[in-house]
Write an enzyme that holds these catalytic residues in place. Sequence first.
Site, PDB file in Angstrom:
ATOM      1  N   CYS A 127       1.074 -10.439  -4.607  1.00 15.77           N
ATOM      2  CA  CYS A 127       0.879  -9.757  -3.327  1.00 15.77           C
ATOM      3  C   CYS A 127      -0.349 -10.286  -2.581  1.00 15.77           C
ATOM      4  CB  CYS A 127       0.733  -8.260  -3.565  1.00 15.77           C
ATOM      5  SG  CYS A 127       0.457  -7.364  -2.036  1.00 15.77           S
TER       6      CYS A 127
ATOM      7  N   CYS B   5       2.703  -6.909  -7.974  1.00 16.83           N
ATOM      8  CA  CYS B   5       1.352  -6.966  -7.396  1.00 16.83           C
ATOM      9  C   CYS B   5       0.697  -8.340  -7.562  1.00 16.83           C
ATOM     10  CB  CYS B   5       0.473  -5.893  -8.020  1.00 16.83           C
ATOM     11  SG  CYS B   5       1.044  -4.226  -7.665  1.00 16.83           S
TER      12      CYS B   5
ATOM     13  N   CYS C 254      -6.166  -3.576  -2.233  1.00 16.30           N
ATOM     14  CA  CYS C 254      -5.203  -2.489  -2.454  1.00 16.30           C
ATOM     15  C   CYS C 254      -5.766  -1.431  -3.421  1.00 16.30           C
ATOM     16  CB  CYS C 254      -3.898  -3.058  -2.991  1.00 16.30           C
ATOM     17  SG  CYS C 254      -2.695  -1.760  -3.352  1.00 16.30           S
TER      18      CYS C 254
ATOM     19  N   CYS D 172       6.291  -5.314  -2.549  1.00 18.00           N
ATOM     20  CA  CYS D 172       5.813  -3.951  -2.774  1.00 18.00           C
ATOM     21  C   CYS D 172       7.021  -3.012  -2.820  1.00 18.00           C
ATOM     22  CB  CYS D 172       4.824  -3.541  -1.677  1.00 18.00           C
ATOM     23  SG  CYS D 172       3.870  -2.084  -2.146  1.00 18.00           S
TER      24      CYS D 172
ATOM     25  N   GLU E  40      17.496  -2.677  13.793  1.00 20.66           N
ATOM     26  CA  GLU E  40      16.576  -1.630  13.317  1.00 20.66           C
ATOM     27  C   GLU E  40      17.322  -0.312  13.088  1.00 20.66           C
ATOM     28  OE1 GLU E  40      13.242  -1.496  12.507  1.00 20.66           O
ATOM     29  OE2 GLU E  40      13.416  -3.659  12.521  1.00 20.66           O
TER      30      GLU E  40
HETATM   31  S1  SF4 Z   1      -1.004  -4.911  -4.562  1.00 17.86           S
HETATM   32 FE1  SF4 Z   1      -0.690  -2.981  -3.526  1.00 17.86          FE
HETATM   33  S2  SF4 Z   1       0.389  -3.507  -1.649  1.00 17.86           S
HETATM   34 FE2  SF4 Z   1       0.537  -5.248  -3.031  1.00 17.86          FE
HETATM   35  S3  SF4 Z   1       2.480  -4.996  -4.139  1.00 17.86           S
HETATM   36 FE3  SF4 Z   1       0.866  -4.045  -5.365  1.00 17.86          FE
HETATM   37  S4  SF4 Z   1       0.840  -1.937  -4.729  1.00 17.86           S
HETATM   38 FE4  SF4 Z   1       1.960  -3.049  -3.160  1.00 17.86          FE
END
Ligand code: SF4
Length: 348
Positions: free
Chosen positions: A203, A200, A209, A194, A39
């Site tokens: 995602c 997206c 989102c 992201c 980390e």
């Molecule tokens: S949907 Fe939202 S959280 Fe997912 S990659 Fe796109 S911007 Fe990022």
Amino acid sequence: MTITAQKFQADVLAWYDQHGRKHLPWQEQISAYSVWVSEIMLQQTQVSTVIPYYRRFMQRFATVQQLAAAPLDDVLHHWTGLGYYARARNLHRSAEIVVERYEGCFPGDLDALIDLPGIGRSTAGAIRSIAFQQPAAILDGNVKRVLARYAAIDGWPGRSAPLKKLWALAEDLAPESRTADFSQAMMDLGATLCTPDPDCQRCPVKPGCKAFAEDNPRAYPGKKPKKSLPIKHSCFLMIRNPQGAFLLQRNPPLGLWGGLWVFPQCASPELIDETCANLGVDATATEVLPVARHTFSHFHLDYRAVRIEAQLEQPHGVRDGQDHRWYDPDNPEKLGMPAPVVALFDRQ
Ligand code: SF4
């Protein structure tokens, strides 16, 4: 669509099970020590850059006891090139404290972790959730980007108001179980989907989102206000003795390049003779190299390296010691050096 924390966690974990990264070197043998070292290395540094450093570091300092017992020079040597050297100094100091105060076992308590030099709230959360499998939120750079977009939180996260909102959301979303997987999943989501240029469509949290709904993910998180960096100037004196060794001096422990070994410096070429004389080195400058730039977070350093031959067989005034060394690049000692010094030796 309003999504509950449970649904968010379930979606992120299901995605992680299928697509998460599970073979990073620090995932091989998870311990508080391995999570902590990784980390700290990953702060402001890409995974691909960290991997070889992490492997070498863990080979040399396999346990917190070995790290605590090592000379600081050796630790800085293994950090050479990674930058932000305060991280290495704090690692070393924290290892000493963990050994002295906790008999080599990291505390699991968040406050006790945050009390260790160099461990902030997110690193403490990572150690607690990943190594100890206890509920805790993390908020590294990747997670900040995911959450800022997910909840459309305006503003640069370096400011306290957006940061407070991000932490509140991170705490709300942190699960009670599968804490390690969830923390890893959130970091992976930010690192692989992201990203600054988000994907997206793939995602798992797209349905809830807000930035996606606004069709504007790149607007989040807010950018750091731009200000132009000041420029400082320096000459690096590459003083070489007749045996081929270069004079290095160690910076004071705190401050810029703290504890690292650097060439003696002066502000301008006019001061070269005076600086050599102050060092007790009878020397002649032979070549001035072109100006190069090294950028710190708060200023640019434009430096000129000057090759200098020390005249005496046994230069007087400077002896190997705590703060000065004649360093032979053909038989290198393990010393920590900043990137420009390493680059100059590489060009020899
Ligand atoms: S949907 Fe939202 S959280 Fe997912 S990659 Fe796109 S911007 Fe990022």
